[in-house]
Write an enzyme that holds these catalytic residues in place. Structure first.
Site, short mmCIF file in Angstrom:
data_model
loop_
_atom_site.label_atom_id
_atom_site.label_comp_id
_atom_site.label_asym_id
_atom_site.label_seq_id
_atom_site.Cartn_x
_atom_site.Cartn_y
_atom_site.Cartn_z
N HIS A 76 34.48 37.44 43.10
CA HIS A 76 35.57 36.46 43.01
C HIS A 76 36.80 37.06 43.66
O HIS A 76 37.26 38.12 43.27
CB HIS A 76 35.85 36.11 41.54
CG HIS A 76 34.88 35.12 40.98
ND1 HIS A 76 35.26 33.99 40.32
CD2 HIS A 76 33.52 35.09 41.02
CE1 HIS A 76 34.18 33.29 39.95
NE2 HIS A 76 33.11 33.95 40.37
N TYR A 205 42.78 29.91 34.46
CA TYR A 205 43.51 30.29 33.26
C TYR A 205 44.62 29.26 33.10
O TYR A 205 45.50 29.18 33.94
CB TYR A 205 44.15 31.68 33.41
CG TYR A 205 43.18 32.84 33.37
CD1 TYR A 205 42.44 33.21 34.49
CD2 TYR A 205 43.02 33.60 32.20
CE1 TYR A 205 41.57 34.29 34.45
CE2 TYR A 205 42.15 34.68 32.16
CZ TYR A 205 41.43 35.02 33.28
OH TYR A 205 40.57 36.09 33.25
N PRO A 294 41.21 39.53 24.62
CA PRO A 294 40.29 39.29 25.75
C PRO A 294 40.94 38.79 27.05
O PRO A 294 40.32 38.94 28.11
CB PRO A 294 39.32 38.25 25.20
CG PRO A 294 40.02 37.60 24.06
CD PRO A 294 40.94 38.62 23.49
N LYS A 298 39.81 43.05 30.13
CA LYS A 298 39.96 44.49 30.36
C LYS A 298 39.03 45.35 29.51
O LYS A 298 38.81 46.52 29.83
CB LYS A 298 41.42 44.91 30.08
CG LYS A 298 42.35 44.61 31.22
CD LYS A 298 42.23 45.62 32.34
CE LYS A 298 42.70 45.11 33.67
NZ LYS A 298 41.68 44.50 34.51
N TYR A 386 44.58 42.96 37.40
CA TYR A 386 43.35 42.21 37.13
C TYR A 386 42.15 42.85 37.83
O TYR A 386 41.07 42.99 37.25
CB TYR A 386 43.52 40.76 37.60
CG TYR A 386 42.49 39.79 37.06
CD1 TYR A 386 42.76 39.04 35.91
CD2 TYR A 386 41.26 39.60 37.69
CE1 TYR A 386 41.82 38.15 35.40
CE2 TYR A 386 40.32 38.71 37.18
CZ TYR A 386 40.61 37.99 36.05
OH TYR A 386 39.68 37.11 35.54
C1 DHB Z 1 35.72 35.97 30.67
C2 DHB Z 1 36.40 36.51 29.59
C3 DHB Z 1 37.70 36.87 29.73
O1 DHB Z 1 38.37 37.40 28.69
C4 DHB Z 1 38.38 36.72 30.92
O2 DHB Z 1 39.68 37.06 31.02
C5 DHB Z 1 37.69 36.21 31.99
C6 DHB Z 1 36.38 35.84 31.87
C7 DHB Z 1 34.31 35.56 30.53
O3 DHB Z 1 33.74 35.77 29.46
O4 DHB Z 1 33.76 34.99 31.47
#
Ligand code: DHB
Length: 396
Positions: A76, A205, A294, A298, A386
């Site tokens: 990505h 997001y 989450p 990370k 990121y």
């Molecule tokens: C996923 C989980 C995340 O916390 C994130 O920032 C991006 C993707 C996932 O589970 O696909």
């Protein structure tokens, strides 16, 4: 009678950190034993995040831990930040020359378990570790019971706690010290897996007046999506129609491709850093040492960065008797840990709404999002964090 065994490195926890460490140690000619209370099936089917930093992917591929990430994963090159009814793309390669890969953590685990078993790794599953004794000496010991309920003791040159947020090793490392650094958030994520094609090429997001949503993916036919919810929410309490209503409402202006939901869970949000990462001949890596919320994915990447550092320190200690890299482990690891804590906290607070948020708070958040997307410096900070700050793998 307790069976007493010996190894060079006793690793508690067969998650990504523990298994990768055993893989790297074996490549350096250092024997280890890995112990985990779970079965292989549980380890391989735990649903976690899906984003791997560029450095994580390079390491998995270069060390032969996983080559499937390149064939079965998806690169990505950006994400979309969605707010005020519009998407704003952050393009990673043009900003920082790196990308991320969508490859779920359980696939990484399948690759690692297969690689370790085919290499003859001593892997003890369904074995419970009670405690670690004598961490401050040169003969630390892991004490527990095996899959058949028989007591065991593993004496090692070094013990590693890679055993997650409820670590049995942590108290031996932090013994006598107080001051866990801890933060809880007043929201959680409602996560689903559904059978449907992707709704978008890249992850979205979204900050909306109704709260956060993340549109992620798993494959051409399975998608992962999340929306902000109350931490007390019962995952079974919502109908599929209600779940889709919540998700659609939070990404206004996009069209979500719906499909049957076959898995649902509620993920709590916590930030935590242990007061110490090492004591004598024992150290912590991954979730045993720290937890991040989450947002930004990370968790596993940070665990792998810890492992890269600890592996090098252990090679110097066990092959050359040089303690200095081990002495530097905590200080070096902690710098990245706090950068990742900040990034995860920042993404979280910028994108979620708190129950007591005022109109002022909401408009300030939109100002913050605008100052990120309208500035190259802002976009670059996000892209850099990121995709992951480069770590020295020591391979080249
Ligand atoms: C996923 C989980 C995340 O916390 C994130 O920032 C991006 C993707 C996932 O589970 O696909």
């Amino acid at each position: 009678m307790t069976r007493v065994e010996r190894t060079r490195v006793a690793i508690v926890g067969a998650g990504p950190a523990g298994l990768l460490l055993s893989h790297l140690l074996a490549a350096s000619g250092i024997e280890s034993v890995v112990v985990d209370r779970r079965s292989r099936e549980e380890i391989e089917n735990t649903i976690r995040a899906g984003i791997l930093e560029q450095g994580t992917v390079d390491l998995l591929v270069e060390t032969g831990a996983s080559t499937r990430v390149l064939t079965d994963g998806n690169r990505h090159d950006g994400i979309e930040l969605w707010f005020d009814g519009e998407g704003h793309r952050i393009d990673f390669p043009s900003l920082v020359g790196r990308s991320v890969w969508l490859y779920p953590q359980h696939e990484v685990l399948r690759d690692l378990v297969a690689a370790r078993l085919s290499a003859g790794q001593d892997l003890r599953l369904e074995a419970t570790v009670e405690r670690v004794d004598d961490a401050a000496t040169t003969r630390p010991r892991v004490i527990g019971t095996d899959a058949e309920g028989r007591p065991f003791e593993i004496e090692a040159d070094f013990v590693v706690g890679a055993d997650g947020s409820r670590s049995a090793v942590r108290s031996a490392v932090t013994e006598g010290t107080r001051g866990d650094l801890f933060r809880e958030y007043p929201f959680a994520w409602f996560g689903i897996l559904c059978e449907a094609p992707p709704s978008s090429d890249e992850l979205i997001y979204s900050n909306s007046p109704d709260g956060f949503a993340l549109i992620s993916q798993r494959s051409a036919t399975v998608q992962r999506m999340y929306f902000q919810c109350d931490p007390e929410t019962d995952p079974e309490a919502l109908s599929e129609a209600q779940i889709w209503d919540e998700l659609r409402m939070r990404v206004p202006g996009t069209t979500l491709t719906e499909g049957p939901i076959f898995q649902r869970d509620v993920l709590r949000f916590r930030s935590f850093v242990a007061p110490h990462l090492r004591r004598g001949r024992a150290a912590l890596v991954g979730d045993a040492a720290h937890t991040v919320p989450p947002t930004g994915a990370k968790g596993m990447n940070l665990a792998i960065a810890d492992v890269v550092l600890l592996h090098r320190a252990l090679v110097e200690l066990l092959r050359g008797g040089d303690e200095r890299p081990l002495d530097a482990y905590e200080e070096t690891a902690i710098r990245r840990i706090w950068k990742a804590q900040h990034f995860s906290w920042w993404m979280t607070t910028m994108l979620h709404s708190t129950p007591d948020a005022t109109e002022f708070d909401r408009r300030r958040q939109l100002g913050e999002l605008r100052s990120v997307i309208e500035s190259e410096a802002g976009r670059t900070y996000l892209a850099e964090a990121y995709t992951g700050w480069p770590f020295e793998t020591g391979l080249g």
